[in-house]
Design an enzyme around this catalytic site. Structure first.
Site, PDB file in Angstrom:
ATOM      1  N   HIS A 200       0.875  -1.164   0.000  1.00  0.00           N
ATOM      2  CA  HIS A 200       0.000   0.000   0.000  1.00  0.00           C
ATOM      3  C   HIS A 200       0.915   1.218   0.000  1.00  0.00           C
ATOM      4  O   HIS A 200       1.506   1.550   1.015  1.00  0.00           O
ATOM      5  CB  HIS A 200      -0.904   0.009   1.232  1.00  0.00           C
ATOM      6  CG  HIS A 200      -1.990   1.054   1.177  1.00  0.00           C
ATOM      7  ND1 HIS A 200      -1.765   2.362   0.786  1.00  0.00           N
ATOM      8  CD2 HIS A 200      -3.308   0.980   1.469  1.00  0.00           C
ATOM      9  CE1 HIS A 200      -2.906   3.036   0.845  1.00  0.00           C
ATOM     10  NE2 HIS A 200      -3.857   2.225   1.260  1.00  0.00           N
ATOM     11  N   GLU A 310     -12.387  -0.957  -4.089  1.00  0.00           N
ATOM     12  CA  GLU A 310     -12.311   0.506  -3.864  1.00  0.00           C
ATOM     13  C   GLU A 310     -11.496   1.122  -4.984  1.00  0.00           C
ATOM     14  O   GLU A 310     -10.560   1.890  -4.761  1.00  0.00           O
ATOM     15  CB  GLU A 310     -11.695   0.799  -2.490  1.00  0.00           C
ATOM     16  CG  GLU A 310     -12.424   0.082  -1.356  1.00  0.00           C
ATOM     17  CD  GLU A 310     -11.859   0.389   0.032  1.00  0.00           C
ATOM     18  OE1 GLU A 310     -10.628   0.473   0.169  1.00  0.00           O
ATOM     19  OE2 GLU A 310     -12.660   0.564   0.966  1.00  0.00           O
ATOM     20  N   CYS A 328     -10.933   9.132   1.475  1.00  0.00           N
ATOM     21  CA  CYS A 328      -9.460   9.071   1.398  1.00  0.00           C
ATOM     22  C   CYS A 328      -8.968   9.207  -0.036  1.00  0.00           C
ATOM     23  O   CYS A 328      -7.881   9.746  -0.270  1.00  0.00           O
ATOM     24  CB  CYS A 328      -8.942   7.749   1.953  1.00  0.00           C
ATOM     25  SG  CYS A 328      -9.012   7.640   3.743  1.00  0.00           S
ATOM     26  N   CYS A 401     -10.128   4.701   8.202  1.00  0.00           N
ATOM     27  CA  CYS A 401      -9.104   5.525   7.549  1.00  0.00           C
ATOM     28  C   CYS A 401      -9.597   6.926   7.210  1.00  0.00           C
ATOM     29  O   CYS A 401      -8.825   7.883   7.264  1.00  0.00           O
ATOM     30  CB  CYS A 401      -8.633   4.829   6.274  1.00  0.00           C
ATOM     31  SG  CYS A 401      -9.984   4.298   5.194  1.00  0.00           S
TER      32      CYS A 401
HETATM   33 ZN   LIG Z   1     -10.633   6.054   3.872  1.00  0.00          ZN
END
Ligand SMILES: [Zn+2]
Length: 798
Positions: A200, A310, A328, A401
């Site tokens: 990530h 996502e 995000c 997040c």
């Molecule tokens: Zn997020």
């Protein structure tokens, strides 16, 4: 107390050609942003810390340090949530001294430092969990399953937090933890050592920040290495395009994969390209950026259309109701576009940044600062629980997040307003306040007064320490030049616009454009006044014909603000509204509404049915509000893209005996909705997860019921029931048996059926009976032993 810039150990030799004026040199005094900044400072920072405490995220550090007993609680990347709030809190502290917050950070950082292992490794999940207990998470060895463990992602956020805390307070406490950890990575990763990317992305951004703060080039080299190893055939293509690891960056063509990962990765590539001057990297992110803005970005600035992964979808895959557009990802998009501006000095990147911050990012947090969207779709029906189990903003998430990204992003916006290069100042965003800008040897105070985004009049007072020649560049936003977004994905229906006007000390001057900026080169003296007028009117936007979800539809913008229609302002429904092209919209400012917003009003139409059930249009008042502040007045329908004609309007089905009945049940699972029974939404199959459902979960094997109450005695002769069954995914099954009861005076009687009670999946199960007149019907359902059950739709036949 704070010493932004001054404490930095060694300024790098080469960096972005355009340098941001740091937010610590900018004081925001702005009608729109000051309340948001204040809410972030007073509410969100503390709220996020409180949630991190309640959910065990902070205890994980204390446990790893041996300061308290207990197991790891949560998910592998929970450490990063704490780091992100520290980063946000540090920005807040840099803007305004706060002894209570300063002390809180000191205590928290002490726990984090104590949790660090002697060689610098820091990851509470591994420390607290024996590896065999978390094979799916972090692997047997350190860094052996990075995609799931987020070990390197977490420390990227640690580095960002550490640099922010150091710059805000001058304290080295967290910086030393970060350095010790980064030194370990430098020993372990690189050419001839471990040679795979972080899984990530985020580590790259953090390492570059740590390099800038310390001057240690080993951190820059590691960031360069992590960018380099993505998708290299000689290393491992571990994570595929999900983590932008399908090809080496210089061969990548399109924005793909998990959108947050993508935005962070491209930001890291931009950092490395800026510092190294690598033209192949620059060409790659230019190419990917063009693909994104011209084919894969929603009008709100949201990216990552698909809930699955996502992720970015295919070209022009830009759905509205099912659009994911994680908060995000909006932040990642803003971070990346800011860097693209710093690299190229072109206003088009700020156009994207501005679109994100006023729309698709800002929708992610409530005006109160303590409720959050994870996805930010452009359409809602008020029933589908799109926000991770809710139809509305939530207090927190299992994977949280987004709330902790909001808290660090809001104060950083002050750092995007201005930039400099050599003898030039760039005014990128129109946000009121003051800035102290260093231009070579000259200190310049800039004062900006504006009511942007509600009004396009901007007044700048230029106060150089001493008179002299330099260049002031004022961004003329794309929306004021007839281009909603670079790349041509969207366009204004009304092509003509009143042009911007510029005057200096009251005298009109012609605008000389350069890369999207009005360039003013002159000898400036104290008190010079610049006035820019960006005429702001409601504009109709349409999408390219390839975007099938927006065909026949129009969206409305005014200035940088994208508008939406919400049920509460429009008679309870908006998906049936029709906004014809000739409808005039008028702007009205309402200081008392939603924190003070400019709304747009006009007379549009609603699609409905006449007495024969034929679709007709009826005139109806329409009110549009800024998209960013929808969902502050309860769940309901919302739409950004409105039908231009009746063909695209969702005409409500004709009311039926069932749809107007009052609902009740023996039990209903809290995350389901009873209204699923009579919402007239036809299921695709019995496991249809895309529509509202009703279940008796978590009751198993019991006898349950659901009930329709009619407001007057009603003749009925049958029912049709569509059962829910999530075999392979959950614990709901077709029921063992069922029957229909009706209310006869004070008791329930079984109907006299003339067909059997069938229990079949994927179809309506129809039962007819001798007609009766009653005020209520009940389905009595015996669930299969050991299983629960539910219903997707229940029709009543007359
Ligand atoms: Zn997020």
């Amino acid at each position: 107390m704070f010493c932004a810039g001054a404490c930095i150990a060694a300024a790098p030799v080469k960096d972005y050609p355009y340098q941001p004026v740091p937010f610590t040199a900018v004081q925001v005094q702005d009608e729109f942003w000051t309340p948001r900044f204040e809410t972030n400072r007073r509410v969100t920072v503390w709220y996020d810390f409180q949630k991190c405490e309640e959910t065990g995220r902070i205890d994980n550090f204390a446990k790893a340090a041996g300061l308290m007993k207990g197991e790891f609680k949560g998910i592998p990347f929970d450490d990063s949530d704490v780091y992100k709030v520290i980063e946000g809190a540090s920005y807040v502290l840099a803007m305004q001294p706060d002894p209570k917050l300063d002390k809180y950070l000191d205590e928290l950082i002490a726990k984090i430092a104590a949790a660090q292992e002697p060689d610098g490794y820091l990851y509470t999940a591994r420390r607290l969990f024996p590896p065999e207990k978390m094979p799916g998470m972090s692997g047997k060895e350190r860094w052996s399953n990075l995609g799931a463990s987020h070990e390197l992602y977490n420390v990227g956020h640690l580095y960002e937090a550490a640099v922010a805390h150091f710059q805000a307070t001058g304290k080295r406490s967290l910086l030393d933890v970060a350095i010790k950890n980064a030194d370990l990575l430098v020993r372990e990763f690189g050419p001839g050592k471990r040679g795979y990317p972080p899984g990530h992305p985020e580590t790259e951004i953090g390492l570059v920040k740590l390099y800038r703060a310390t001057g240690n080039t080993a951190y820059l080299d590691l960031a360069k290495f992590f960018v380099y190893v993505h998708g290299r055939p000689e290393t491992h293509k571990l994570y595929g395009d999900y983590a932008q690891d399908h090809l080496p960056i210089e061969e990548q063509q399109e924005a793909v994969g998990h959108a947050v990962r993508a935005g962070y990765f491209y930001s890291g590539v931009a950092d490395v390209a800026a510092i190294t001057g690598d033209s192949k990297y620059m060409a790659a992110i230019d190419r990917i950026w063009t693909n994104m803005v011209s084919k894969k970005m929603h009008l709100t600035g949201g990216i990552g259309a698909r809930p699955g992964g996502e992720a970015f979808g295919a070209d022009y895959e830009l759905p509205n109701k099912t659009a994911y557009l994680e908060t995000c990802a909006a932040i990642a998009n803003a971070l990346w576009n800011h860097r693209m501006f710093l690299l190229h000095g072109d206003a088009q990147y700020v156009d994207v940044l501005e679109r994100v911050i006023y729309n698709g990012f800002l929708s992610g947090v409530s005006l109160s600062g303590d409720r959050f969207f994870y996805p930010n779709p452009l359409e809602a029906d008020g029933k589908t629980r799109f926000n991770h189990g809710s139809t509305e903003r939530q207090a927190w998430f299992g994977c949280s997040c987004c709330p902790v990204n909001v808290v660090r992003f809001i104060p950083s916006i002050a750092g995007y307003i201005y930039a400099t290069r050599q003898n030039e100042i760039f005014v990128n965003l129109y946000i009121g306040g003051q800035a102290s800008i260093n231009l070579g040897n000259r200190q310049i105070k800039l004062t900006q007064q504006t009511r942007y985004p509600w009004d396009g009049n901007i007044r700048l007072t230029v106060d150089p320490q001493s008179a002299g020649e330099f260049v002031l560049n004022l961004r003329i936003p794309g929306w004021a030049r007839g281009q909603p977004m670079p790349g041509g994905l969207y366009s204004y229906l009304d092509a003509k616009t009143e042009p911007p006007r510029l005057s200096i000390n009251g005298r009109p001057v012609s605008i000389s454009m350069n890369k999207g900026f009005a360039r003013i080169q002159r000898k400036w003296k104290k008190g010079d006044q610049v006035e820019l007028v960006l005429p702001m009117v409601p504009r109709r936007v349409v999408a390219r014909e390839e975007v099938k979800d927006d065909q026949g539809r129009v969206a409305i913008e005014r200035g940088p603000v994208v508008y939406c229609a919400e049920a509460v302002d429009n008679g309870g429904r908006v998906l049936n509204m029709v906004l014809a092209d000739d409808v005039q919209l008028k702007a009205e400012h309402h200081p008392e509404l939603l924190g003070g917003v400019t709304v747009l009003k006009g007379i549009a139409a609603v699609a409905t049915r006449d007495e024969q059930g034929m679709p007709i249009l009826k005139p109806a008042a329409i009110t549009l509000i800024p998209y960013a502040v929808w969902d502050h007045r309860g769940a309901g329908e919302m739409a950004v893209w409105l039908a231009r004609s009746i063909e695209k309007a969702a005409i409500p089905p004709k009311p039926t005996v069932a749809s107007t009945a009052k609902l009740s049940a023996s039990h209903a699972w809290q995350n389901d909705s009873l209204t699923a029974l009579n919402d007239q939404v036809e299921p695709k199959n019995s496991i249809d997860h895309s529509i509202p459902r009703f279940t008796w979960w978590d009751h198993k094997g019991t006898t349950e019921w659901v009930q329709y109450d009619f407001d007057k005695p009603t003749r009925v002769s049958g029912v049709e029931v569509y059962w829910f069954d999530d075999t392979g995914r959950g614990q709901c099954r077709l029921p063992e048996s069922w029957r229909v009861l009706y209310r006869a005076s004070d008791s329930w009687k079984a109907v006299d059926t003339n067909s059997p009670y069938e229990v079949r999946p994927n179809v309506f199960n129809k039962v007819s009976f001798s007609p009766i007149e009653t005020t209520a019907l009940r389905l009595e359902v015996k669930l299969k032993p050991g299983f629960s059950g539910g219903i997707l739709e229940w029709r009543v036949l007359q």
